[in-house]
Design an enzyme around this catalytic site. Structure first.
Site, PDB file in Angstrom:
ATOM      1  N   SER A  57       4.740 -12.238  33.499  1.00  0.00           N
ATOM      2  CA  SER A  57       5.729 -12.087  34.568  1.00  0.00           C
ATOM      3  C   SER A  57       6.278 -13.449  34.981  1.00  0.00           C
ATOM      4  O   SER A  57       7.444 -13.559  35.372  1.00  0.00           O
ATOM      5  CB  SER A  57       5.155 -11.318  35.761  1.00  0.00           C
ATOM      6  OG  SER A  57       4.155 -12.044  36.415  1.00  0.00           O
ATOM      7  N   SER A  58       5.485 -14.513  34.870  1.00  0.00           N
ATOM      8  CA  SER A  58       5.981 -15.842  35.236  1.00  0.00           C
ATOM      9  C   SER A  58       7.066 -16.305  34.274  1.00  0.00           C
ATOM     10  O   SER A  58       8.092 -16.840  34.687  1.00  0.00           O
ATOM     11  CB  SER A  58       4.850 -16.870  35.224  1.00  0.00           C
ATOM     12  OG  SER A  58       3.847 -16.488  36.125  1.00  0.00           O
ATOM     13  N   HIS A  75      -3.694  -5.445   0.977  1.00  0.00           N
ATOM     14  CA  HIS A  75      -3.046  -5.860   2.230  1.00  0.00           C
ATOM     15  C   HIS A  75      -2.998  -7.388   2.371  1.00  0.00           C
ATOM     16  O   HIS A  75      -4.009  -8.004   2.712  1.00  0.00           O
ATOM     17  CB  HIS A  75      -3.798  -5.257   3.426  1.00  0.00           C
ATOM     18  CG  HIS A  75      -3.603  -3.780   3.537  1.00  0.00           C
ATOM     19  ND1 HIS A  75      -2.567  -3.225   4.234  1.00  0.00           N
ATOM     20  CD2 HIS A  75      -4.289  -2.758   2.981  1.00  0.00           C
ATOM     21  CE1 HIS A  75      -2.623  -1.913   4.127  1.00  0.00           C
ATOM     22  NE2 HIS A  75      -3.666  -1.599   3.366  1.00  0.00           N
ATOM     23  N   CYS A  99       0.830  -1.206   0.000  1.00  0.00           N
ATOM     24  CA  CYS A  99       0.000   0.000   0.000  1.00  0.00           C
ATOM     25  C   CYS A  99       0.872   1.267   0.000  1.00  0.00           C
ATOM     26  O   CYS A  99       1.560   1.537  -0.969  1.00  0.00           O
ATOM     27  CB  CYS A  99      -0.966  -0.047   1.178  1.00  0.00           C
ATOM     28  SG  CYS A  99      -2.356   1.077   0.963  1.00  0.00           S
ATOM     29  N   TYR A 100       0.887   2.040   1.072  1.00  0.00           N
ATOM     30  CA  TYR A 100       1.729   3.252   1.081  1.00  0.00           C
ATOM     31  C   TYR A 100       3.192   2.901   0.782  1.00  0.00           C
ATOM     32  O   TYR A 100       3.898   3.640   0.087  1.00  0.00           O
ATOM     33  CB  TYR A 100       1.629   3.961   2.433  1.00  0.00           C
ATOM     34  CG  TYR A 100       2.520   5.194   2.522  1.00  0.00           C
ATOM     35  CD1 TYR A 100       2.076   6.432   2.070  1.00  0.00           C
ATOM     36  CD2 TYR A 100       3.821   5.092   3.021  1.00  0.00           C
ATOM     37  CE1 TYR A 100       2.898   7.554   2.125  1.00  0.00           C
ATOM     38  CE2 TYR A 100       4.653   6.207   3.077  1.00  0.00           C
ATOM     39  CZ  TYR A 100       4.186   7.433   2.627  1.00  0.00           C
ATOM     40  OH  TYR A 100       5.011   8.529   2.678  1.00  0.00           O
ATOM     41  N   SER A 132       3.191 -11.335  39.179  1.00  0.00           N
ATOM     42  CA  SER A 132       1.749 -11.153  39.364  1.00  0.00           C
ATOM     43  C   SER A 132       1.023 -12.490  39.335  1.00  0.00           C
ATOM     44  O   SER A 132      -0.123 -12.590  39.746  1.00  0.00           O
ATOM     45  CB  SER A 132       1.201 -10.267  38.247  1.00  0.00           C
ATOM     46  OG  SER A 132       1.184 -11.001  37.028  1.00  0.00           O
ATOM     47  N   GLY A 133       1.698 -13.514  38.802  1.00  0.00           N
ATOM     48  CA  GLY A 133       1.028 -14.799  38.644  1.00  0.00           C
ATOM     49  C   GLY A 133       0.514 -14.966  37.224  1.00  0.00           C
ATOM     50  O   GLY A 133       0.100 -16.042  36.818  1.00  0.00           O
ATOM     51  N   GLY A 134       0.554 -13.899  36.433  1.00  0.00           N
ATOM     52  CA  GLY A 134       0.155 -13.986  35.035  1.00  0.00           C
ATOM     53  C   GLY A 134       1.260 -14.625  34.197  1.00  0.00           C
ATOM     54  O   GLY A 134       2.372 -14.825  34.685  1.00  0.00           O
ATOM     55  N   GLU A 186      -1.562  -8.996   4.659  1.00  0.00           N
ATOM     56  CA  GLU A 186      -1.435  -9.396   6.070  1.00  0.00           C
ATOM     57  C   GLU A 186      -2.775  -9.608   6.766  1.00  0.00           C
ATOM     58  O   GLU A 186      -2.827 -10.221   7.829  1.00  0.00           O
ATOM     59  CB  GLU A 186      -0.596  -8.361   6.843  1.00  0.00           C
ATOM     60  CG  GLU A 186      -1.225  -6.974   7.028  1.00  0.00           C
ATOM     61  CD  GLU A 186      -0.998  -6.028   5.849  1.00  0.00           C
ATOM     62  OE1 GLU A 186      -0.753  -6.526   4.734  1.00  0.00           O
ATOM     63  OE2 GLU A 186      -1.077  -4.799   6.044  1.00  0.00           O
TER      64      GLU A 186
END
Ligand code: XMP
Length: 509
Positions: free
Chosen positions: A224-225, A165, A78-79, A219-221, A167
């Site tokens: 971060s784990s 596009h 495109c662009y 955090s337990g997420g 993608e």
């Protein structure tokens, strides 16, 4: 490696995703990058992204034209294609008809980019400018009804352009087109694996951190784990994780985390029980934004005072992901530092003079999960649904009391147990319960009841930007509702949330 030049298109992350799906590493850079810097990166190929500007406008973004002398294959989208045409001697004009949406692409040359495609395929357009004449050496390789030059190529110099596009999902053969570019034209190999990433990351962390100490907010997420485990691999006992129990977690959460990180993974972790501090400050507060502010502030205080106990710490590790970084890179001059506001420990590094280590900052969420798996994070942790920083505080609508939290925890536990048992957990982006600030009349046995109402929420999503309510079977919902009303004291009504985002949000507050 594929280099993506960011001209500001909303689809840039998707281009990067598609390349990464090919197991090929790619990096997004702003147009201000010089051709010397590009040469040093040694990309196998370059993709020039789309963007909102018009090439003939003053100050439209441009990249050093020296990139066309690097001898590397280049694909302009495109662009990006229009920039290529304008720079190499063709012309771009405002189109009489804007083209937006599906178009039928007639392929003139089934080679190169279009290898393996039929003579006709659907593609997705979004442009107001069109190419009216090609630069020397190029030929038209595809057309649509409204766009005579929808694709072009100069195979001798390995330069390619697509007005549509490839993608986006709306271009069904887009993945194949990008694969043709990455593998056949650029000659990349499928070498970007999470195992090789982990080895490199461990080496980089060791190099950066040396003998110094590192702090990480756990955090337990998933993010971060995974960051914690990676850091642990790299610098072992130099790492200390800090986990703040704010009293707003799901049932059993803190205990599970302690078991996983301390006992199973042997990672140095400090557990701080600050529940009473949080609950005291939240007493009588119903406004969601005030809840968030209070929680954010106390978190910072608790985290900081714990972090200060770790003498001589020089680094703070964070699980920042690539989308957080890309979002902050603008097409017109590089990073603008808009990191998402719920990066809780954002203010800490400056205050404590800590240097940041962000080992996941080149990865997308699904890659973080793959990395977690590759370095031995337990499956339960790898597949965790996202959980908001303010936790159950924004799911107990209205005032937060220990009793109301307890009711919500019991409902939530039961819901998750059933969701997991039925095999829905990994298919759903999030599933949880919300306690409403209303009571309703019911009848149990011969008794009139006047008790709480809970709402169940289950959504599918790719990135939390949009989400759809999950069509869970009625039979399943009926079963869960029955169990909740029978087993959780204080609840006599269950409703299911059937709103999508937008216009609703995932959380109720
Ligand atoms: P919404 O409710 O805006 O949520 O559709 C989008 C995603 O973000 C999570 N969320 C939060 N995460 N702090 C967080 O760390 C917050 O204050 C917060 N609010 C919403 C939400 O769970 C969903 O995944």
């Amino acid at each position: 490696m594929i280099l993506i030049i960011d001209f500001g298109s909303q689809f840039n992350q998707l281009i990067a995703r598609r390349v990464r799906e090919c197991r090929v590493y790619c990096q997004i850079e702003p147009p201000s990058i010089t051709s010397d810097a590009i040469r040093r990166l040694q990309p196998e190929g370059i993709i020039l992204s789309g963007g909102p500007a018009s090439i003939y406008e003053k100050n439209s973004p441009r990249v050093d034209p020296g990139i066309f002398d690097l001898g590397r294959p280049i694909l302009g989208i495109c662009y990006g294609m229009q920039f290529m045409v304008d720079t190499l001697g063709g012309t771009v004009k405002h189109a009489r008809k804007r083209e937006y949406g599906f178009a039928n692409l007639q392929i003139k040359d089934p080679q190169g980019l279009f290898q393996g495609l039929n003579a006709q395929t659907t593609c997705w357009m979004s442009h107001g400018d069109s190419i009216t004449s090609l630069p020397p050496g190029f030929q038209v390789t595809g057309t649509t009804d409204n766009t005579p030059i929808a694709a072009m190529a100069d195979p001798r110099r390995n330069l390619y352009g697509l007005q549509f596009h490839p993608e986006v999902e709306h271009t069904p053969k887009g993945r194949l087109i990008l694969r043709n570019f990455v593998f056949d034209i650029c000659g990349c190999r499928r070498s970007w694996t999470m195992r090789s990433f982990a080895e490199q990351a461990v080496e980089d962390i060791r190099h950066t951190v040396g003998e110094k100490k590192v702090i990480l907010g756990l955090s337990g997420g998933v993010d971060s784990s995974v960051a914690a485990l990676l850091l642990h691999r790299a610098v072992g006992p130099q790492l200390t994780c800090i986990f703040v129990d704010n009293g707003l977690l799901r049932k059993g959460e803190a205990a599970t985390l302690r078991q996983t990180f301390k006992q199973n993974l042997h990672i140095n972790t400090r557990f701080v029980n600050a529940a009473s501090q949080f609950l005291r400050a939240l007493k009588g507060v119903s406004d969601p934004e005030r809840k968030r502010k209070i929680i954010g502030k106390i978190f910072m205080d608790v985290f900081e005072s714990e972090a200060r106990k770790i003498k001589n710490a020089e680094f703070l590790a964070q699980g920042t992901l690539y989308p957080d970084i890309i979002e902050s890179v603008s097409a017109f001059g590089g990073p603008t530092a808009v990191i998402k506001s719920h990066h809780n420990v954002g203010g800490l590094p400056r205050k404590m003079r800590l240097k940041l280590v962000e080992p996941l900052k080149l990865l997308f969420k699904d890659e973080v999960r793959r990395l977690g798996k590759a370095i031995g994070l337990p499956a339960d942790m790898v597949w965790r649904q996202p959980f908001p920083g303010p936790g159950l505080a924004i799911r107990v609508i209205g005032e937060i009391t220990p009793q109301r939290l307890e009711i919500l925890r019991n409902v939530d536990e039961l819901l998750l147990e059933e969701i997991k048992r039925a095999g829905y957990y990994r298919k759903l982006w999030q599933s949880f319960a919300v306690l409403l600030p209303l009571k309703s009349v019911g009848v149990m046995g011969d008794q009139r009841t006047y008790e709480h109402i809970v709402a169940l929420r289950a959504v599918t999503s790719k990135d939390a930007m949009t989400a759809d309510w999950a069509r869970l079977p009625h039979r399943f919902l009926g079963h869960v509702s029955n169990r909740i009303i029978n087993e959780v004291k204080g609840v006599n009504r269950v409703v299911y949330d059937i709103s999508s985002k937008p216009p609703s949000t995932i959380e109720w507050e």
